[in-house]
Design an enzyme around this catalytic site. Sequence first.
Site, mmCIF file in Angstrom:
data_model
loop_
_atom_site.group_PDB
_atom_site.id
_atom_site.type_symbol
_atom_site.label_atom_id
_atom_site.label_comp_id
_atom_site.label_asym_id
_atom_site.label_seq_id
_atom_site.Cartn_x
_atom_site.Cartn_y
_atom_site.Cartn_z
ATOM 1 N N ASP A 109 14.118 -10.399 47.214
ATOM 2 C CA ASP A 109 14.280 -9.161 47.978
ATOM 3 C C ASP A 109 13.784 -7.965 47.180
ATOM 4 O O ASP A 109 14.099 -7.816 45.994
ATOM 5 C CB ASP A 109 15.747 -8.946 48.361
ATOM 6 C CG ASP A 109 16.213 -9.912 49.432
ATOM 7 O OD1 ASP A 109 15.375 -10.375 50.228
ATOM 8 O OD2 ASP A 109 17.424 -10.190 49.474
ATOM 9 N N ASP A 112 8.998 -8.234 52.838
ATOM 10 C CA ASP A 112 9.047 -8.564 51.407
ATOM 11 C C ASP A 112 7.647 -8.868 50.891
ATOM 12 O O ASP A 112 7.244 -8.395 49.830
ATOM 13 C CB ASP A 112 9.969 -9.764 51.151
ATOM 14 C CG ASP A 112 11.433 -9.412 51.292
ATOM 15 O OD1 ASP A 112 11.853 -8.431 50.658
ATOM 16 O OD2 ASP A 112 12.141 -10.107 52.027
ATOM 17 N N ARG A 155 18.637 -4.427 51.651
ATOM 18 C CA ARG A 155 18.467 -4.460 53.091
ATOM 19 C C ARG A 155 18.559 -5.870 53.634
ATOM 20 O O ARG A 155 18.357 -6.846 52.921
ATOM 21 C CB ARG A 155 17.123 -3.864 53.472
ATOM 22 C CG ARG A 155 15.979 -4.664 52.932
ATOM 23 C CD ARG A 155 14.628 -4.012 53.150
ATOM 24 N NE ARG A 155 13.628 -4.870 52.560
ATOM 25 C CZ ARG A 155 13.140 -5.966 53.128
ATOM 26 N NH1 ARG A 155 13.533 -6.323 54.319
ATOM 27 N NH2 ARG A 155 12.261 -6.702 52.506
#
Length: 113
Positions: A98, A68, A59
């Site tokens: 990520d 995150d 994403r």
Amino acid sequence: MALPHVIRRSLPMRFLSWATEAALIAGPFGLHQPAEDAAELEPDIILTPLVGFDRSGNRIGQGAGYYDRAFLAHPNAWRVGVALSVQEVDTLTPDPWDVPLHAIATESDWITP
């Protein structure tokens, strides 16, 4: 139900209890959020707004890292991105920090990588 609560960029996002009849307060970045004294909850599901996504669960967010950090702080929560189908791209290359999504919901599809 819990909603995100943000104080400033240097602090982690918290998930605070919210009853649908309770008023929301103005927060930074134009957010409306529960009052700071609301109970903090452990989320089972974190709905995450997306700027872009691919079908592998990668994403693009807003770039501040709030989600995150929230994903790392709540590792048992199911991570669901929310986007429009036009925000899908073929492939994204995630950075090492990520955290991938478990699913993506669009107006036309439920995607599970």
